[in-house]
Design a protein around this motif. Structure first.
Motif, mmCIF file in Angstrom:
data_model
loop_
_atom_site.group_PDB
_atom_site.id
_atom_site.type_symbol
_atom_site.label_atom_id
_atom_site.label_comp_id
_atom_site.label_asym_id
_atom_site.label_seq_id
_atom_site.Cartn_x
_atom_site.Cartn_y
_atom_site.Cartn_z
ATOM 1 N N ARG A 52 7.896 -6.089 4.190
ATOM 2 C CA ARG A 52 8.109 -7.078 3.126
ATOM 3 C C ARG A 52 7.350 -6.817 1.842
ATOM 4 N N LEU A 53 6.500 -5.770 1.825
ATOM 5 C CA LEU A 53 5.623 -5.549 0.677
ATOM 6 C C LEU A 53 5.735 -4.132 0.131
ATOM 7 N N THR A 54 5.494 -4.017 -1.170
ATOM 8 C CA THR A 54 5.275 -2.725 -1.818
ATOM 9 C C THR A 54 3.835 -2.727 -2.299
ATOM 10 N N LEU A 55 3.063 -1.741 -1.845
ATOM 11 C CA LEU A 55 1.667 -1.612 -2.250
ATOM 12 C C LEU A 55 1.583 -0.497 -3.265
ATOM 13 N N ARG A 56 0.997 -0.801 -4.423
ATOM 14 C CA ARG A 56 0.862 0.207 -5.471
ATOM 15 C C ARG A 56 -0.381 -0.055 -6.295
ATOM 16 N N GLN A 57 -0.771 0.985 -7.037
ATOM 17 C CA GLN A 57 -1.926 0.885 -7.926
ATOM 18 C C GLN A 57 -1.613 -0.110 -9.055
ATOM 19 N N PRO A 58 -2.607 -0.888 -9.494
ATOM 20 C CA PRO A 58 -2.360 -1.838 -10.588
ATOM 21 C C PRO A 58 -2.113 -1.134 -11.918
ATOM 22 N N GLU A 59 -1.317 -1.798 -12.755
ATOM 23 C CA GLU A 59 -1.001 -1.303 -14.098
ATOM 24 C C GLU A 59 -1.394 -2.386 -15.105
ATOM 25 N N HIS A 60 -1.520 -1.999 -16.360
ATOM 26 C CA HIS A 60 -1.937 -2.957 -17.397
ATOM 27 C C HIS A 60 -1.005 -4.162 -17.479
ATOM 28 N N THR A 61 0.267 -3.957 -17.186
ATOM 29 C CA THR A 61 1.229 -5.058 -17.257
ATOM 30 C C THR A 61 1.037 -6.081 -16.129
ATOM 31 N N ASP A 62 0.144 -5.795 -15.189
ATOM 32 C CA ASP A 62 -0.106 -6.702 -14.065
ATOM 33 C C ASP A 62 -1.198 -7.730 -14.348
#
Length: 184
Positions: free
Chosen positions: A10-20
């Motif tokens: 149910r999840l996508t794990l990713r590195q944070p981005e400035h738009t977050d």
């Protein structure tokens, strides 16, 4: 170097981005979330979010730095929570930290997120032990840790910026060997 994207049911794990940044403020800025952490200040400002994102991005190439992933709901993309593996002085060990936004409490996301990060820590990062700490009055976090196989080892004292003081935490540990036996 960007950390790999990890997909769960149910999840996508990713590195944070400035738009977050706005989503980080929404989740981390909630007192009911930040009060259980040892790393999130309260109040949590947009500048706090931008500084955190920059710190994670700037250290992405350093194997001795924190590995943080954002957990996004695969159906609508909203931020469910965060999870970090923070290297410890002890070689082959890291501390896991996670939080789930209040709107997603009780839906099983914490276990799904933490399980994916633990597996990645042991498989890709080559960790031998992962430590998890929780405030004694946070039974949900303790239950989640124990469900994953973490076993009580000791107590630590850590600062909790949201609460403005230090607290004694219960620390549990999970070895790669134990994880492999129960999840292999």
């Amino acid at each position: 170097m960007h950390h790999p994207v990890i997909e769960t049911e149910r999840l996508t794990l990713r590195q944070p981005e400035h738009t977050d940044a706005d989503e980080l403020v929404r989740v981390c800025g909630d007192w009911d979330v930040s009060r259980w952490t040892t790393r999130v200040p309260h109040p949590y400002s947009p500048q706090d979010a931008m500084d955190r994102i920059k710190s994670i991005q700037d250290s992405a190439d350093d194997p001795d730095s924190e590995f943080m992933q954002m957990a996004l709901c695969r159906t609508d993309g909203h931020l469910v929570g965060l999870c970090s593996l923070i290297p410890m002085e002890q070689s082959g060990a890291a501390e896991i930290g996670f939080l789930i936004g209040k709107q997603d409490w009780g839906k099983g996301y914490g276990g799904e997120l933490a399980s994916a990060m633990v597996a990645d820590g042991f498989d890709r990062l080559g960790l031998q032990e992962i430590f998890a700490a929780a405030l004694p009055d946070n039974p949900g976090s303790i239950r989640l840790q124990e469900k994953l196989g973490f076993q009580y080892r000791e107590n630590w004292v850590k600062d909790a910026p949201a609460r403005g003081q230090s607290f004694e935490l219960e620390v549990r540990v999970l070895s790669k060997e134990r994880w492999s036996r129960t999840h292999g």
